[in-house]
Design an enzyme around this catalytic site. Structure first.
Site, PDB file in Angstrom:
ATOM      1  N   ILE A   1       0.841  -1.202   0.000  1.00 54.69           N
ATOM      2  CA  ILE A   1       0.000   0.000   0.000  1.00 54.69           C
ATOM      3  C   ILE A   1       0.876   1.251   0.000  1.00 54.69           C
ATOM      4  O   ILE A   1       0.619   2.213  -0.724  1.00 54.69           O
ATOM      5  CB  ILE A   1      -0.947   0.011   1.223  1.00 54.69           C
ATOM      6  CG1 ILE A   1      -1.854  -1.226   1.205  1.00 54.69           C
ATOM      7  CG2 ILE A   1      -1.783   1.286   1.252  1.00 54.69           C
ATOM      8  CD1 ILE A   1      -2.681  -1.416   2.481  1.00 54.69           C
TER       9      ILE A   1
ATOM     10  N   SER B   1      11.755  -5.215   5.674  1.00 54.13           N
ATOM     11  CA  SER B   1      11.510  -6.574   6.180  1.00 54.13           C
ATOM     12  C   SER B   1      10.489  -7.291   5.302  1.00 54.13           C
ATOM     13  O   SER B   1      10.638  -8.466   5.008  1.00 54.13           O
ATOM     14  CB  SER B   1      11.060  -6.538   7.642  1.00 54.13           C
ATOM     15  OG  SER B   1       9.982  -5.650   7.809  1.00 54.13           O
ATOM     16  N   SER B   2       9.447  -6.587   4.879  1.00 53.80           N
ATOM     17  CA  SER B   2       8.550  -7.162   3.867  1.00 53.80           C
ATOM     18  C   SER B   2       8.438  -6.254   2.654  1.00 53.80           C
ATOM     19  O   SER B   2       7.980  -6.671   1.591  1.00 53.80           O
ATOM     20  CB  SER B   2       7.155  -7.440   4.458  1.00 53.80           C
ATOM     21  OG  SER B   2       6.558  -6.239   4.905  1.00 53.80           O
TER      22      SER B   2
ATOM     23  N   TYR C   1      -2.319  -8.823  16.603  1.00 56.88           N
ATOM     24  CA  TYR C   1      -2.228  -7.833  15.509  1.00 56.88           C
ATOM     25  C   TYR C   1      -3.335  -6.796  15.650  1.00 56.88           C
ATOM     26  O   TYR C   1      -3.092  -5.584  15.623  1.00 56.88           O
ATOM     27  CB  TYR C   1      -2.341  -8.549  14.156  1.00 56.88           C
ATOM     28  CG  TYR C   1      -2.569  -7.617  12.986  1.00 56.88           C
ATOM     29  CD1 TYR C   1      -1.519  -6.860  12.457  1.00 56.88           C
ATOM     30  CD2 TYR C   1      -3.828  -7.483  12.405  1.00 56.88           C
ATOM     31  CE1 TYR C   1      -1.723  -5.997  11.389  1.00 56.88           C
ATOM     32  CE2 TYR C   1      -4.052  -6.621  11.329  1.00 56.88           C
ATOM     33  CZ  TYR C   1      -2.989  -5.883  10.830  1.00 56.88           C
ATOM     34  OH  TYR C   1      -3.203  -5.018   9.771  1.00 56.88           O
TER      35      TYR C   1
ATOM     36  N   GLY D   1     -11.712 -20.215  12.705  1.00 59.53           N
ATOM     37  CA  GLY D   1     -11.393 -18.835  13.083  1.00 59.53           C
ATOM     38  C   GLY D   1     -11.619 -17.836  11.974  1.00 59.53           C
ATOM     39  O   GLY D   1     -11.516 -16.633  12.202  1.00 59.53           O
ATOM     40  N   ASP D   2     -11.900 -18.286  10.735  1.00 59.03           N
ATOM     41  CA  ASP D   2     -12.150 -17.327   9.655  1.00 59.03           C
ATOM     42  C   ASP D   2     -13.482 -16.615   9.888  1.00 59.03           C
ATOM     43  O   ASP D   2     -14.495 -17.260  10.191  1.00 59.03           O
ATOM     44  CB  ASP D   2     -12.209 -18.049   8.296  1.00 59.03           C
ATOM     45  CG  ASP D   2     -10.840 -18.094   7.627  1.00 59.03           C
ATOM     46  OD1 ASP D   2      -9.875 -17.583   8.236  1.00 59.03           O
ATOM     47  OD2 ASP D   2     -10.753 -18.655   6.524  1.00 59.03           O
TER      48      ASP D   2
HETATM   49  P1  NAD Z   1       3.438  -4.572   3.635  1.00 57.45           P
HETATM   50  O1  NAD Z   1       4.029  -5.680   4.437  1.00 57.45           O
HETATM   51  O2  NAD Z   1       3.604  -4.614   2.161  1.00 57.45           O
HETATM   52  O3  NAD Z   1       3.932  -3.163   4.179  1.00 57.45           O
HETATM   53  C1  NAD Z   1       4.463  -2.965   5.480  1.00 57.45           C
HETATM   54  C2  NAD Z   1       5.764  -2.198   5.333  1.00 57.45           C
HETATM   55  O4  NAD Z   1       6.277  -1.885   6.633  1.00 57.45           O
HETATM   56  C3  NAD Z   1       6.849  -2.993   4.601  1.00 57.45           C
HETATM   57  O5  NAD Z   1       7.435  -2.192   3.610  1.00 57.45           O
HETATM   58  C4  NAD Z   1       7.842  -3.337   5.720  1.00 57.45           C
HETATM   59  O6  NAD Z   1       9.150  -3.525   5.217  1.00 57.45           O
HETATM   60  C5  NAD Z   1       7.683  -2.146   6.642  1.00 57.45           C
HETATM   61  N1  NAD Z   1       8.097  -2.405   8.028  1.00 57.45           N
HETATM   62  C6  NAD Z   1       7.760  -3.471   8.807  1.00 57.45           C
HETATM   63  N2  NAD Z   1       8.345  -3.363  10.021  1.00 57.45           N
HETATM   64  C7  NAD Z   1       9.048  -2.197  10.002  1.00 57.45           C
HETATM   65  C8  NAD Z   1       9.872  -1.542  10.953  1.00 57.45           C
HETATM   66  N3  NAD Z   1      10.077  -2.058  12.180  1.00 57.45           N
HETATM   67  N4  NAD Z   1      10.451  -0.362  10.617  1.00 57.45           N
HETATM   68  C9  NAD Z   1      10.255   0.166   9.378  1.00 57.45           C
HETATM   69  N5  NAD Z   1       9.500  -0.417   8.421  1.00 57.45           N
HETATM   70  C10 NAD Z   1       8.903  -1.593   8.739  1.00 57.45           C
HETATM   71  O7  NAD Z   1       1.875  -4.537   4.004  1.00 57.45           O
HETATM   72  P2  NAD Z   1       0.668  -3.662   3.422  1.00 57.45           P
HETATM   73  O8  NAD Z   1      -0.398  -4.620   3.038  1.00 57.45           O
HETATM   74  O9  NAD Z   1       1.157  -2.667   2.436  1.00 57.45           O
HETATM   75  O10 NAD Z   1       0.175  -2.931   4.752  1.00 57.45           O
HETATM   76  C11 NAD Z   1       0.469  -1.558   5.025  1.00 57.45           C
HETATM   77  C12 NAD Z   1      -0.276  -1.150   6.282  1.00 57.45           C
HETATM   78  O11 NAD Z   1      -1.690  -1.267   6.072  1.00 57.45           O
HETATM   79  C13 NAD Z   1       0.053  -2.009   7.498  1.00 57.45           C
HETATM   80  O12 NAD Z   1       0.074  -1.169   8.639  1.00 57.45           O
HETATM   81  C14 NAD Z   1      -1.133  -2.953   7.590  1.00 57.45           C
HETATM   82  O13 NAD Z   1      -1.337  -3.415   8.901  1.00 57.45           O
HETATM   83  C15 NAD Z   1      -2.255  -2.066   7.113  1.00 57.45           C
HETATM   84  N6  NAD Z   1      -3.422  -2.816   6.576  1.00 57.45           N
HETATM   85  C16 NAD Z   1      -3.300  -3.521   5.406  1.00 57.45           C
HETATM   86  C17 NAD Z   1      -4.422  -4.189   4.909  1.00 57.45           C
HETATM   87  C18 NAD Z   1      -4.373  -4.969   3.603  1.00 57.45           C
HETATM   88  O14 NAD Z   1      -5.429  -5.464   3.167  1.00 57.45           O
HETATM   89  N7  NAD Z   1      -3.224  -5.104   2.942  1.00 57.45           N
HETATM   90  C19 NAD Z   1      -5.630  -4.171   5.614  1.00 57.45           C
HETATM   91  C20 NAD Z   1      -5.683  -3.454   6.814  1.00 57.45           C
HETATM   92  C21 NAD Z   1      -4.580  -2.761   7.271  1.00 57.45           C
END
Ligand code: NAD
Length: 341
Positions: A15, A37-38, A159, A301-302
């Site tokens: 995102i 990290s991801s 989470y 759990g789903d």
């Molecule tokens: P993603 O894993 O692609 O993005 C998370 C990013 O955070 C990654 O780039 C990762 O490297 C970075 N990160 C993790 N730990 C870190 C740290 N300690 N310091 C610095 N950077 C760090 O996931 P996403 O799907 O893009 O999610 C982005 C946000 O949106 C997250 O907070 C997630 O919880 C939230 N979210 C996503 C969804 C979805 O459907 N994808 C739904 C609800 C909420």
């Protein structure tokens, strides 16, 4: 006039990279803080490339992007990263629910502890607004659909608890005079660059990957379970709107924060329910592939159904989703087929 600067934590993620792309395309300067990290560097390249397609000048987005590699828990690093920012978009988190169950302390430290650190440093630096990527997971398994933000949260995983704690920390800090805050409860986000790499990846990423590969998909249970799938470009637009929402509007009643506190909690979804079998049908149409389905027993759990009430997003942020599921899936498939996702 100086170019506005924004910090995007987690900007190399799925995102975050779409948000970076949108900000660069609008001519802003963007600082990304990510520990990779991801997140992936190629996501940032894609963001710069996408912004170059619509931005002021092709080479320009590269110059306006600054990448800081590091951890959101690092106070000194974050202090420097928030400097001179018009808003902070805080997306960095450990996003796996399963991992949070296996390691609640570690994931809580990053997701909740990281938020407290980012919001504290932003407040000290006088950054006017922090926008948090929260999650519909905070609601838990609630029957009252569509979910309004006033439904009492019942987090079912560490989470979800960390996300709820993050929201509460932002509201409390805003109340104490730190940055004003908008917490976006994102529903099921999908689109290009979503990682299909694990069995816990989003269902759209997994199914799109299968369609591109000409493989089949696994559906747990009858496939009639529903989610509110929202396209990633719409979500990126919601973040930008959340950064711009006037303080007066946030201080009004019905924002999820006590009246007078410049903070809000806002659902971001489409307001529509789509079943897993709807997804399969739409992807078959988009791809022209058979996409054979193998049914397996429902997973314990789903959650059965999910659907956002998005009226607060319209009223507070003047935001509405613009991309239909059919269109969003077609774009996601096309990006996957072109090797972009
Ligand atoms: P993603 O894993 O692609 O993005 C998370 C990013 O955070 C990654 O780039 C990762 O490297 C970075 N990160 C993790 N730990 C870190 C740290 N300690 N310091 C610095 N950077 C760090 O996931 P996403 O799907 O893009 O999610 C982005 C946000 O949106 C997250 O907070 C997630 O919880 C939230 N979210 C996503 C969804 C979805 O459907 N994808 C739904 C609800 C909420």
């Amino acid at each position: 006039m100086s170019v506005p600067r924004y910090l995007v934590t987690g900007g190399a993620g799925f995102i975050g990279s779409h948000l970076v792309e949108r900000l660069l395309a609008a001519g802003a300067a963007v600082r990304v803080l990510d520990d990779f990290s991801s997140g992936k560097r190629e996501n940032l390249w894609a963001a710069v490339g996408g912004a170059a397609g619509v931005g002021p000048a092709p080479a320009d987005p590269v110059r306006r992007l600054e990448v800081v590699e590091g951890d959101v828990r690092d106070a000194e690093l974050v202090r420097a990263a928030v400097d001179d920012c018009r808003a902070v978009f805080h997306l960095a988190a450990i996003v796996s629910v399963t991992r949070s169950v296996e390691d609640p302390v570690g994931t809580g430290a990053v997701t909740h502890g990281g938020t407290v650190n980012v919001a504290t440093q932003a407040g000290i630096a006088g950054v006017p607004r922090v926008v948090l990527a929260s999650s519909c997971a905070v609601y838990g398994d609630v029957d009252a659909l569509p979910l309004t933000e006033d439904v009492p949260p019942r987090p079912l995983s560490p989470y979800a608890a960390a996300k709820l704690g993050s929201e509460e920390a932002l509201v409390a800090l805003a109340r104490g005079g730190a940055s004003t805050a908008v917490c976006l409860r994102l529903f099921n986000v999908y689109g290009p660059r979503q990682d299909p790499g694990s069995e816990y990846s989003g269902v759209v990423a997994l199914f799109t990957h299968a369609a591109v590969a000409g493989a089949g998909v696994t559906v747990y249970g009858d496939g009639l379970q529903t989610r509110d799938f929202v396209y990633v470009d719409d979500v990126a637009a919601a973040f930008v709107r959340a950064a711009e929402a006037p303080v007066g509007r946030l201080q009004a009643a019905g924002t999820g924060a006590p009246e007078g506190v410049p903070a809000a909690v806002v659902n971001i979804g489409t307001g529509a329910q789509s079943s897993v079998l709807d997804l399969v049908a739409a992807l078959r149409a988009a791809s022209g592939r058979d996409l054979p389905v193998e049914h397996r027993p429902a997973r314990a759990g789903d959650i059965r159904d999910s659907q956002a009430d998005v009226s607060r997003a319209a009223a507070l942020l003047d935001w509405r989703p613009a991309v239909s599921l059919t269109e969003g899936l077609a774009r996601t498939y096309a990006a996957g087929a072109a090797g972009v996702s």
